[in-house]
Design a protein around this motif. Sequence first.
Motif, PDB file in Angstrom:
ATOM      1  N   VAL A 106      51.658  81.798  -1.429  1.00 46.86           N
ATOM      2  CA  VAL A 106      50.629  82.075  -0.420  1.00 46.86           C
ATOM      3  C   VAL A 106      49.305  81.415  -0.822  1.00 46.86           C
ATOM      4  CG1 VAL A 106      49.265  83.882   0.681  1.00 46.86           C
ATOM      5  CG2 VAL A 106      51.717  84.208   0.354  1.00 46.86           C
ATOM      6  N   VAL A 107      48.904  81.606  -2.075  1.00 48.72           N
ATOM      7  CA  VAL A 107      47.654  81.006  -2.549  1.00 48.72           C
ATOM      8  C   VAL A 107      47.761  79.480  -2.527  1.00 48.72           C
ATOM      9  CG1 VAL A 107      46.079  80.794  -4.512  1.00 48.72           C
ATOM     10  CG2 VAL A 107      47.036  83.025  -3.920  1.00 48.72           C
ATOM     11  N   LEU A 108      48.908  78.950  -2.932  1.00 48.78           N
ATOM     12  CA  LEU A 108      49.132  77.506  -2.899  1.00 48.78           C
ATOM     13  C   LEU A 108      48.975  76.983  -1.473  1.00 48.78           C
ATOM     14  CD1 LEU A 108      50.189  74.850  -4.278  1.00 48.78           C
ATOM     15  CD2 LEU A 108      52.469  75.616  -3.626  1.00 48.78           C
ATOM     16  N   GLY A 109      49.633  77.629  -0.519  1.00 51.07           N
ATOM     17  CA  GLY A 109      49.567  77.183   0.872  1.00 51.07           C
ATOM     18  C   GLY A 109      48.176  77.281   1.475  1.00 51.07           C
ATOM     19  N   VAL A 110      47.494  78.383   1.218  1.00 50.20           N
ATOM     20  CA  VAL A 110      46.139  78.554   1.755  1.00 50.20           C
ATOM     21  C   VAL A 110      45.193  77.535   1.134  1.00 50.20           C
ATOM     22  CG1 VAL A 110      44.164  80.129   1.872  1.00 50.20           C
ATOM     23  CG2 VAL A 110      46.450  80.970   2.398  1.00 50.20           C
ATOM     24  N   THR A 111      45.341  77.281  -0.156  1.00 53.87           N
ATOM     25  CA  THR A 111      44.488  76.295  -0.825  1.00 53.87           C
ATOM     26  C   THR A 111      44.707  74.908  -0.240  1.00 53.87           C
ATOM     27  OG1 THR A 111      44.545  77.577  -2.873  1.00 53.87           O
ATOM     28  CG2 THR A 111      43.878  75.266  -3.051  1.00 53.87           C
ATOM     29  N   ILE A 112      45.963  74.544  -0.008  1.00 52.29           N
ATOM     30  CA  ILE A 112      46.244  73.238   0.596  1.00 52.29           C
ATOM     31  C   ILE A 112      45.657  73.174   2.006  1.00 52.29           C
ATOM     32  CG2 ILE A 112      48.083  71.750   1.478  1.00 52.29           C
ATOM     33  CD1 ILE A 112      49.768  72.604  -0.951  1.00 52.29           C
ATOM     34  N   LEU A 113      45.808  74.235   2.778  1.00 51.20           N
ATOM     35  CA  LEU A 113      45.262  74.265   4.137  1.00 51.20           C
ATOM     36  C   LEU A 113      43.743  74.122   4.140  1.00 51.20           C
ATOM     37  CD1 LEU A 113      45.870  74.633   7.146  1.00 51.20           C
ATOM     38  CD2 LEU A 113      45.619  77.089   6.801  1.00 51.20           C
ATOM     39  N   VAL A 114      43.066  74.882   3.296  1.00 54.85           N
ATOM     40  CA  VAL A 114      41.599  74.793   3.201  1.00 54.85           C
ATOM     41  C   VAL A 114      41.191  73.392   2.725  1.00 54.85           C
ATOM     42  CG1 VAL A 114      39.585  75.649   1.928  1.00 54.85           C
ATOM     43  CG2 VAL A 114      41.230  77.260   2.888  1.00 54.85           C
ATOM     44  N   GLY A 115      41.935  72.865   1.765  1.00 55.17           N
ATOM     45  CA  GLY A 115      41.634  71.534   1.250  1.00 55.17           C
ATOM     46  C   GLY A 115      41.816  70.442   2.280  1.00 55.17           C
ATOM     47  N   VAL A 116      42.861  70.526   3.083  1.00 52.01           N
ATOM     48  CA  VAL A 116      43.100  69.521   4.120  1.00 52.01           C
ATOM     49  C   VAL A 116      41.988  69.568   5.161  1.00 52.01           C
ATOM     50  CG1 VAL A 116      44.627  68.936   6.057  1.00 52.01           C
ATOM     51  CG2 VAL A 116      45.589  69.368   3.801  1.00 52.01           C
ATOM     52  N   VAL A 117      41.651  70.750   5.626  1.00 49.25           N
ATOM     53  CA  VAL A 117      40.586  70.876   6.635  1.00 49.25           C
ATOM     54  C   VAL A 117      39.245  70.392   6.068  1.00 49.25           C
ATOM     55  CG1 VAL A 117      39.254  72.529   8.011  1.00 49.25           C
ATOM     56  CG2 VAL A 117      41.740  72.709   7.910  1.00 49.25           C
ATOM     57  N   GLY A 118      38.932  70.803   4.844  1.00 52.00           N
ATOM     58  CA  GLY A 118      37.674  70.389   4.226  1.00 52.00           C
ATOM     59  C   GLY A 118      37.609  68.892   3.971  1.00 52.00           C
ATOM     60  N   SER A 119      38.695  68.312   3.488  1.00 58.07           N
ATOM     61  CA  SER A 119      38.723  66.873   3.224  1.00 58.07           C
ATOM     62  C   SER A 119      38.607  66.069   4.509  1.00 58.07           C
ATOM     63  CB  SER A 119      40.003  66.493   2.484  1.00 58.07           C
ATOM     64  OG  SER A 119      40.042  67.082   1.222  1.00 58.07           O
ATOM     65  N   LEU A 120      39.313  66.505   5.548  1.00 55.80           N
ATOM     66  CA  LEU A 120      39.212  65.808   6.827  1.00 55.80           C
ATOM     67  C   LEU A 120      37.800  65.900   7.400  1.00 55.80           C
ATOM     68  CD1 LEU A 120      42.609  66.706   8.518  1.00 55.80           C
ATOM     69  CD2 LEU A 120      41.883  64.490   7.619  1.00 55.80           C
ATOM     70  N   ALA A 121      37.167  67.059   7.272  1.00 53.84           N
ATOM     71  CA  ALA A 121      35.793  67.218   7.751  1.00 53.84           C
ATOM     72  C   ALA A 121      34.847  66.296   6.980  1.00 53.84           C
ATOM     73  CB  ALA A 121      35.353  68.674   7.616  1.00 53.84           C
ATOM     74  N   LEU A 122      35.021  66.227   5.662  1.00 53.96           N
ATOM     75  CA  LEU A 122      34.179  65.371   4.829  1.00 53.96           C
ATOM     76  C   LEU A 122      34.370  63.902   5.193  1.00 53.96           C
ATOM     77  CD1 LEU A 122      32.294  65.005   2.344  1.00 53.96           C
ATOM     78  CD2 LEU A 122      34.371  64.896   0.967  1.00 53.96           C
ATOM     79  N   GLU A 123      35.618  63.475   5.303  1.00 52.89           N
ATOM     80  CA  GLU A 123      35.891  62.070   5.630  1.00 52.89           C
ATOM     81  C   GLU A 123      35.410  61.725   7.044  1.00 52.89           C
ATOM     82  OE1 GLU A 123      39.961  61.130   4.833  1.00 52.89           O
ATOM     83  OE2 GLU A 123      39.720  61.427   2.680  1.00 52.89           O
ATOM     84  N   THR A 124      35.589  62.641   7.986  1.00 58.28           N
ATOM     85  CA  THR A 124      35.112  62.397   9.346  1.00 58.28           C
ATOM     86  C   THR A 124      33.601  62.232   9.373  1.00 58.28           C
ATOM     87  OG1 THR A 124      36.953  63.647  10.283  1.00 58.28           O
ATOM     88  CG2 THR A 124      35.022  63.354  11.684  1.00 58.28           C
ATOM     89  N   ARG A 125      32.917  63.078   8.634  1.00 54.66           N
ATOM     90  CA  ARG A 125      31.451  62.985   8.559  1.00 54.66           C
ATOM     91  C   ARG A 125      31.023  61.638   7.974  1.00 54.66           C
ATOM     92  NH1 ARG A 125      28.154  64.057   4.373  1.00 54.66           N
ATOM     93  NH2 ARG A 125      25.976  64.323   4.876  1.00 54.66           N
ATOM     94  N   LEU A 126      31.708  61.186   6.935  1.00 57.36           N
ATOM     95  CA  LEU A 126      31.360  59.917   6.307  1.00 57.36           C
ATOM     96  C   LEU A 126      31.646  58.731   7.227  1.00 57.36           C
ATOM     97  CD1 LEU A 126      32.634  60.605   2.681  1.00 57.36           C
ATOM     98  CD2 LEU A 126      30.253  60.371   3.416  1.00 57.36           C
ATOM     99  N   VAL A 127      32.753  58.780   7.952  1.00 58.57           N
ATOM    100  CA  VAL A 127      33.082  57.687   8.874  1.00 58.57           C
ATOM    101  C   VAL A 127      32.079  57.640  10.023  1.00 58.57           C
ATOM    102  CG1 VAL A 127      34.774  56.911  10.588  1.00 58.57           C
ATOM    103  CG2 VAL A 127      35.525  57.559   8.297  1.00 58.57           C
TER     104      VAL A 127
END
Length: 137
Positions: A106-127
Motif C-alpha cells: 500500500v505504501v509502495l503504491g501510494v508513494t509511486i502514485l504521489v511521485g508520478v503526479v508530482g513529477s508530471l506536475a514539475l515537468e509540465t511546469r518546466l515545459v
Amino acid sequence: MAKAAQPRGMDYVRVLRLLGIFVAALAVGAAVVGYLVSGRPGLIGGLLGAGIVGLFFGTSALMMHLGRKGGPDAQARNLLVSWFIKLIVLLGLLLVLNGATFVSRVVLGVTILVGVVGSLALETRLVLAARIAPGDL
C-alpha cells in the motif's frame, strides 16, 4: 518596448536537478509516513517507491537530454525504448514483491502514485515555462 525573450531548448540538466530534489523529498516524506503507518515494511515501501519514481522520471529526462542533438525523432525513439525497458523492469519488480512481507504494498503504491503526479506536475511546469523554438526541444 521590451525585447522578446529568445527561444531556447529545454534545460534537461535543470529538470534532472529538480527531479532529484523532488525524489529526495518524496523519499524522506514517504519513509516517515510509511514508518508511522506500518512500521519497517512501510519505511521500505516508501523508500522503494521513491526510488522507482526517481528511476523512471530521471531516466526519461536523461534520454531526452542525450537525444537532443539528434532532434525530435531521436528523442522520441530514446524515450519510447527507455519506457518499454522500464515497464518490463517494473513489472518484474512488482511480480517479485507480490508475496514479500518485508514491504508494504500500500505504501509502495501510494508513494509511486504521489511521485508520478508530482513529477508530471514539475515537468509540465518546466515545459510551459520554457521558451522553445519550433524543432528546438
